[in-house]
Design an enzyme around this catalytic site. Structure first.
Site, mmCIF file in Angstrom:
data_model
loop_
_atom_site.group_PDB
_atom_site.id
_atom_site.type_symbol
_atom_site.label_atom_id
_atom_site.label_comp_id
_atom_site.label_asym_id
_atom_site.label_seq_id
_atom_site.Cartn_x
_atom_site.Cartn_y
_atom_site.Cartn_z
ATOM 1 N N PHE A 13 6.129 -0.748 15.155
ATOM 2 C CA PHE A 13 5.439 -1.898 15.768
ATOM 3 C C PHE A 13 6.380 -2.726 16.651
ATOM 4 C CE2 PHE A 13 4.324 -6.486 14.458
ATOM 5 C CZ PHE A 13 3.650 -6.741 15.642
ATOM 6 N N ASP A 34 14.127 7.592 16.148
ATOM 7 C CA ASP A 34 13.100 7.230 15.161
ATOM 8 C C ASP A 34 12.710 8.485 14.379
ATOM 9 O OD1 ASP A 34 10.717 4.730 15.100
ATOM 10 O OD2 ASP A 34 10.347 6.612 14.054
ATOM 11 N N THR A 135 14.504 -9.933 7.991
ATOM 12 C CA THR A 135 13.258 -10.653 7.697
ATOM 13 C C THR A 135 13.533 -11.971 6.965
ATOM 14 O OG1 THR A 135 11.310 -10.533 6.262
ATOM 15 C CG2 THR A 135 13.119 -9.138 5.652
ATOM 16 N N ASP A 136 12.579 -12.890 7.068
ATOM 17 C CA ASP A 136 12.702 -14.141 6.300
ATOM 18 C C ASP A 136 12.486 -13.892 4.802
ATOM 19 O OD1 ASP A 136 9.934 -13.650 6.347
ATOM 20 O OD2 ASP A 136 9.391 -15.575 7.265
ATOM 21 N N GLU A 137 11.928 -12.704 4.462
ATOM 22 C CA GLU A 137 11.597 -12.449 3.050
ATOM 23 C C GLU A 137 12.844 -12.350 2.167
ATOM 24 O OE1 GLU A 137 8.380 -9.724 2.384
ATOM 25 O OE2 GLU A 137 7.563 -10.082 4.373
ATOM 26 N N TYR A 161 10.997 -4.300 -1.196
ATOM 27 C CA TYR A 161 11.225 -4.349 0.258
ATOM 28 C C TYR A 161 12.283 -5.394 0.607
ATOM 29 C CZ TYR A 161 10.535 -6.001 5.057
ATOM 30 O OH TYR A 161 10.750 -6.428 6.353
ATOM 31 N N LYS A 165 16.107 -4.989 2.148
ATOM 32 C CA LYS A 165 16.532 -5.602 3.415
ATOM 33 C C LYS A 165 17.728 -6.522 3.179
ATOM 34 C CE LYS A 165 14.940 -5.409 7.043
ATOM 35 N NZ LYS A 165 15.191 -4.470 8.183
ATOM 36 N N LYS A 200 -1.179 -3.973 7.724
ATOM 37 C CA LYS A 200 -0.723 -5.355 7.576
ATOM 38 C C LYS A 200 -1.901 -6.288 7.848
ATOM 39 C CE LYS A 200 3.690 -3.990 7.231
ATOM 40 N NZ LYS A 200 4.826 -4.151 8.084
ATOM 41 N N GLY A 294 3.981 -10.388 -8.032
ATOM 42 C CA GLY A 294 5.174 -11.082 -7.523
ATOM 43 C C GLY A 294 4.974 -11.659 -6.124
ATOM 44 N N HIS A 295 3.732 -11.929 -5.749
ATOM 45 C CA HIS A 295 3.395 -12.387 -4.390
ATOM 46 C C HIS A 295 4.116 -13.681 -4.024
ATOM 47 C CE1 HIS A 295 -0.275 -12.854 -1.448
ATOM 48 N NE2 HIS A 295 0.893 -12.836 -0.828
HETATM 49 P P1 NAD Z 1 7.315 -0.495 11.291
HETATM 50 O O1 NAD Z 1 7.130 -0.023 9.880
HETATM 51 O O2 NAD Z 1 6.123 -0.672 12.170
HETATM 52 O O3 NAD Z 1 8.300 0.504 12.068
HETATM 53 C C1 NAD Z 1 9.451 1.052 11.495
HETATM 54 C C2 NAD Z 1 9.900 2.223 12.359
HETATM 55 O O4 NAD Z 1 11.111 2.752 11.777
HETATM 56 C C3 NAD Z 1 8.893 3.368 12.415
HETATM 57 O O5 NAD Z 1 8.750 3.833 13.727
HETATM 58 C C4 NAD Z 1 9.514 4.440 11.521
HETATM 59 O O6 NAD Z 1 9.179 5.766 11.925
HETATM 60 C C5 NAD Z 1 10.997 4.162 11.709
HETATM 61 N N1 NAD Z 1 11.806 4.626 10.567
HETATM 62 C C6 NAD Z 1 11.563 4.425 9.249
HETATM 63 N N2 NAD Z 1 12.522 5.015 8.515
HETATM 64 C C7 NAD Z 1 13.411 5.568 9.394
HETATM 65 C C8 NAD Z 1 14.627 6.282 9.254
HETATM 66 N N3 NAD Z 1 15.121 6.567 8.045
HETATM 67 N N4 NAD Z 1 15.282 6.681 10.348
HETATM 68 C C9 NAD Z 1 14.768 6.423 11.590
HETATM 69 N N5 NAD Z 1 13.625 5.754 11.790
HETATM 70 C C10 NAD Z 1 12.946 5.332 10.700
HETATM 71 O O7 NAD Z 1 8.145 -1.822 11.165
HETATM 72 P P2 NAD Z 1 8.161 -3.106 12.113
HETATM 73 O O8 NAD Z 1 7.103 -4.043 11.661
HETATM 74 O O9 NAD Z 1 8.209 -2.687 13.529
HETATM 75 O O10 NAD Z 1 9.551 -3.746 11.682
HETATM 76 C C11 NAD Z 1 10.757 -3.459 12.397
HETATM 77 C C12 NAD Z 1 11.909 -4.185 11.738
HETATM 78 O O11 NAD Z 1 11.642 -5.581 11.706
HETATM 79 C C13 NAD Z 1 12.127 -3.776 10.272
HETATM 80 O O12 NAD Z 1 13.509 -3.712 10.055
HETATM 81 C C14 NAD Z 1 11.491 -4.900 9.476
HETATM 82 O O13 NAD Z 1 12.121 -5.059 8.228
HETATM 83 C C15 NAD Z 1 11.740 -6.085 10.387
HETATM 84 N N6 NAD Z 1 10.758 -7.165 10.248
HETATM 85 C C16 NAD Z 1 9.417 -6.947 10.480
HETATM 86 C C17 NAD Z 1 8.519 -8.000 10.372
HETATM 87 C C18 NAD Z 1 7.053 -7.834 10.673
HETATM 88 O O14 NAD Z 1 6.306 -8.807 10.575
HETATM 89 N N7 NAD Z 1 6.578 -6.669 11.042
HETATM 90 C C19 NAD Z 1 8.968 -9.270 9.997
HETATM 91 C C20 NAD Z 1 10.325 -9.451 9.741
HETATM 92 C C21 NAD Z 1 11.210 -8.395 9.889
HETATM 93 P P1 TYD Z 2 1.507 -8.556 5.110
HETATM 94 O O1 TYD Z 2 0.897 -8.404 6.468
HETATM 95 O O2 TYD Z 2 1.513 -7.366 4.210
HETATM 96 O O3 TYD Z 2 2.978 -9.144 5.308
HETATM 97 P P2 TYD Z 2 4.035 -9.743 4.201
HETATM 98 O O4 TYD Z 2 3.582 -9.428 2.847
HETATM 99 O O5 TYD Z 2 5.269 -9.015 4.571
HETATM 100 O O6 TYD Z 2 4.092 -11.204 4.472
HETATM 101 O O7 TYD Z 2 0.736 -9.708 4.370
HETATM 102 C C1 TYD Z 2 0.677 -11.025 4.882
HETATM 103 C C2 TYD Z 2 0.010 -11.880 3.841
HETATM 104 O O8 TYD Z 2 -1.341 -11.459 3.689
HETATM 105 C C3 TYD Z 2 0.645 -11.741 2.469
HETATM 106 O O9 TYD Z 2 0.634 -13.036 1.826
HETATM 107 C C4 TYD Z 2 -0.276 -10.779 1.722
HETATM 108 C C5 TYD Z 2 -1.632 -11.070 2.339
HETATM 109 N N1 TYD Z 2 -2.572 -9.909 2.408
HETATM 110 C C6 TYD Z 2 -3.885 -10.063 1.953
HETATM 111 O O10 TYD Z 2 -4.286 -11.143 1.472
HETATM 112 N N2 TYD Z 2 -4.722 -8.990 2.057
HETATM 113 C C7 TYD Z 2 -4.323 -7.793 2.554
HETATM 114 O O11 TYD Z 2 -5.134 -6.826 2.580
HETATM 115 C C8 TYD Z 2 -2.969 -7.661 3.035
HETATM 116 C C9 TYD Z 2 -2.477 -6.366 3.607
HETATM 117 C C10 TYD Z 2 -2.138 -8.761 2.944
#
Ligand code: NAD
Ligand code: TYD
Length: 358
Positions: A13, A34, A135-137, A161, A165, A200, A294-295
Site C-alpha cells: 500500500f 518486494d 509505526t506509532d503502534e 505486530y 516493529k 484494513k 488486546g485492542h
Molecule cells: P502492506 O502490507 O500493504 O505492504 C507490505 C509490502 O511488503 C507488501 O508489498 C509485501 O509483499 C512486502 N513484503 C512483506 N514481507 C516481505 C519480505 N520478507 N521481503 C520483501 N517484501 C516483503 O503494508 P503498508 O501498509 O504499505 O505498510 C508499509 C510499512 O509502513 C510497514 O513497514 C508498516 O509497518 C508501516 N506502517 C504502515 C501503516 C499503515 O497504516 N498502513 C502505519 C504505520 C506504519
Molecule cells: P486497522 O485498519 O486494522 O489498523 P490498526 O489496527 O493497525 O490501527 O484497524 C483500525 C481500527 O479499526 C482498529 O481500532 C481496529 C478497528 N477495526 C474494526 O473495528 N473493524 C474491522 O473490521 C477492522 C479491520 C478494524
C-alpha cells in the site's frame, strides 16, 4: 553512487504510493524489492509499468545474496525499508511471519547494507541514508486524556505486530549507535488512500458497504486512531530523506484523531451522497462484533518535531483525504475485484466467522 534508491515493500500500500509519486516526479531510478506476499500487488504499480527508471525485483528482504547483488550492481544512495507484515489481526492469528520478516528479515537486510556502506568512499558514506518506516503502534496505547506520542515516548508495544516493529526499530537504532551508519526512522499513524488492501478498516468498510455486507465494528467502536493520507505520508518521507538528521526519529501524523465509529459514519455518509442505496443508509449495515484481543484504545501522534525542524505538515484534512479515497475506490472497482478474490476470501472467513455479533 548513482541517483538511485532501493525501496523494499514497494508493491504494498504505502510503498507503491511512494514509488509511483517518486517516479512521476522524476526523482531518479528506483529498485523495488518486494516478496509479493498476499499484500504485495504489481497492479499497484501499473501507473509506472513502462517507466525505464523502475526496476521491480521479486525477492525477500532476508535473501542476502539478492540484496548484496542489487546493492553492488546499482550503488544506491538510499534504502527505504517499507517491507513488513503489517496487519495486527493477522499477527494475532499467526505471528510467525511477523517475526521472520519484521525482525529476522530486517536484520539480514541491515547486515548486507552494512557491508555495502562500509565499502563506500568517505564521500559516498556521508551521502548514504537508510530510512526505516515504522509505526506509532510501537508506543503502545494512550488513555483518553494523555498527550499524543512524542518521539521520546517509551516503547510499549502490545501486539505481535507492534512488538516485531519495535524490535526492528531497535535494530536500526543499534546499527547507528554501534556502526555509525546513517539511519533515519519515521513512526507514522494509520494511513489511508489509494491501493489500501481491503483487510484494513477504511477500504474494508467501503468494499463491504458497496457489496451490501455487514460493516464490522470491533467492540463499541470508541477506539481512537490518528489518520494520515498516504500522499502526505509519502511527502513527509521524501522530506526526511532529504533533510532529516542522521540517527533521529520523526513522528508523522495527520492531526486527525477519530473514533472508529466516527470514521465509519463518515464513510457511510460519503457513500450515501455519491452512490445512494435504493433504500436507507449504508449506516444500516453497521454491525458490532467481538473486540480484537488486546485492542489498543488510542493512538495519537504529535507531529510537531517534523514541522518545526523540517517544515513538513500534512496537506490533507480527514475530510479532503477521505473524499479522494472514496472517489478512488468507486473508480477502481476492477482493482478491488482482483484483490478481493482468492486468499482474501479465506482471510475474511477466518477473521470474522470467529467474531460473533456482539
Ligand atoms: P502492506 O502490507 O500493504 O505492504 C507490505 C509490502 O511488503 C507488501 O508489498 C509485501 O509483499 C512486502 N513484503 C512483506 N514481507 C516481505 C519480505 N520478507 N521481503 C520483501 N517484501 C516483503 O503494508 P503498508 O501498509 O504499505 O505498510 C508499509 C510499512 O509502513 C510497514 O513497514 C508498516 O509497518 C508501516 N506502517 C504502515 C501503516 C499503515 O497504516 N498502513 C502505519 C504505520 C506504519
Ligand atoms: P486497522 O485498519 O486494522 O489498523 P490498526 O489496527 O493497525 O490501527 O484497524 C483500525 C481500527 O479499526 C482498529 O481500532 C481496529 C478497528 N477495526 C474494526 O473495528 N473493524 C474491522 O473490521 C477492522 C479491520 C478494524
Amino acid at each position: 553512487m548513482d541517483n538511485c534508491i532501493v525501496v523494499t515493500g514497494g508493491a504494498g500500500f504505502i510503498g507503491s504510493n511512494f514509488v509511483n509519486a517518486w517516479l512521476q516526479q522524476g526523482l531518479g531510478k528506483v529498485i523495488n524489492l518486494d516478496k509479493l506476499t498476499y499484500a504485495g500487488n504489481l497492479e499497484n504499480l501499473s501507473e509506472v509499468q513502462n517507466d525505464k527508471n523502475h526496476l521491480f525485483v521479486k525477492a525477500d528482504i532476508g535473501d542476502r545474496e539478492v540484496v548484496a547483488r542489487l546493492l553492488k550492481q546499482y550503488q544506491p544512495r538510499a534504502i527505504i525499508n517499507f517491507a513488513a507484515e503489517s496487519h495486527v489481526d493477522r499477527s494475532i492469528h499467526a505471528p510467525d511471519a511477523f517475526i521472520q520478516t519484521n525482525i529476522v528479515g530486517t536484520f539480514h537486510l541491515l547486515e548486507e547494507v552494512r557491508a555495502y556502506w562500509s565499502a563506500l568512499t568517505d564521500a559516498a558514506k556521508e551521502d548514504f541514508r537508510f530510512l526505516h518506516i515504522s509505526t506509532d503502534e510501537v508506543y503502545g496505547s494512550l488513555s483518553a486524556s494523555a498527550p499524543a506520542f512524542k518521539e521520546t515516548h517509551p516503547y510499549e508495544p502490545n501486539s505481535p505486530y507492534s512488538a516485531s516493529k519495535a524490535a526492528s526499530d531497535h535494530l536500526v537504532r543499534a546499527y547507528h549507535h554501534t556502526y555509525g551508519m546513517p539511519m533515519l526512522t519515521t513512526n507514522c499513524s494509520n494511513n489511508y488512500g489509494p491501493y489500501h488492501f481491503p483487510e484494513k478498516l477504511i477500504p474494508l468498510v467501503i468494499h463491504h458497504a458497496l457489496e451490501g455486507k455487514p460493516l464490522p465494528i470491533y467492540g463499541d467502536g470508541s477506539n481512537v486512531r490518528d489518520w494520515l493520507y498516504v500522499g502526505d505520508h509519502c511527502s513527509a518521507i521524501r522530506r526526511v530523506l532529504e533533510a532529516g538528521k542522521i540517527g533521529e526519529t520523526y513522528n508523522i501524523g495527520g492531526w486527525n484523531e477519530m473514533s472508529n465509529l466516527d470514521v465509519v459514519y463518515t464513510l457511510c455518509d460519503r457513500l450515501d451522497a455519491l452512490r445512494p442505496k435504493s433504500k436507507g443508509s449504508y449506516r444500516d449495515q453497521i454491525t458490532y462484533v467481538t473486540d480484537r484481543p488486546g485492542h489498543d484504545r488510542r493512538y495519537a501522534i504529535d507531529a510537531s518535531k517534523i514541522e518545526r525542524e523540517l517544515g513538513w505538515k500534512p496537506a490533507e484534512t480527514f475530510e479532503t483525504g477521505i473524499q479522494k479515497t472514496v472517489a478512488w475506490y468507486l473508480d477502481h472497482q476492477t482493482w478491488v475485484d482482483h484483490v478481493t478474490s482468492g486468499e482474501y476470501q479465506q482471510w475474511v472467513g477466518e477473521n470474522y466467522q470467529a467474531r460473533e455479533k456482539a
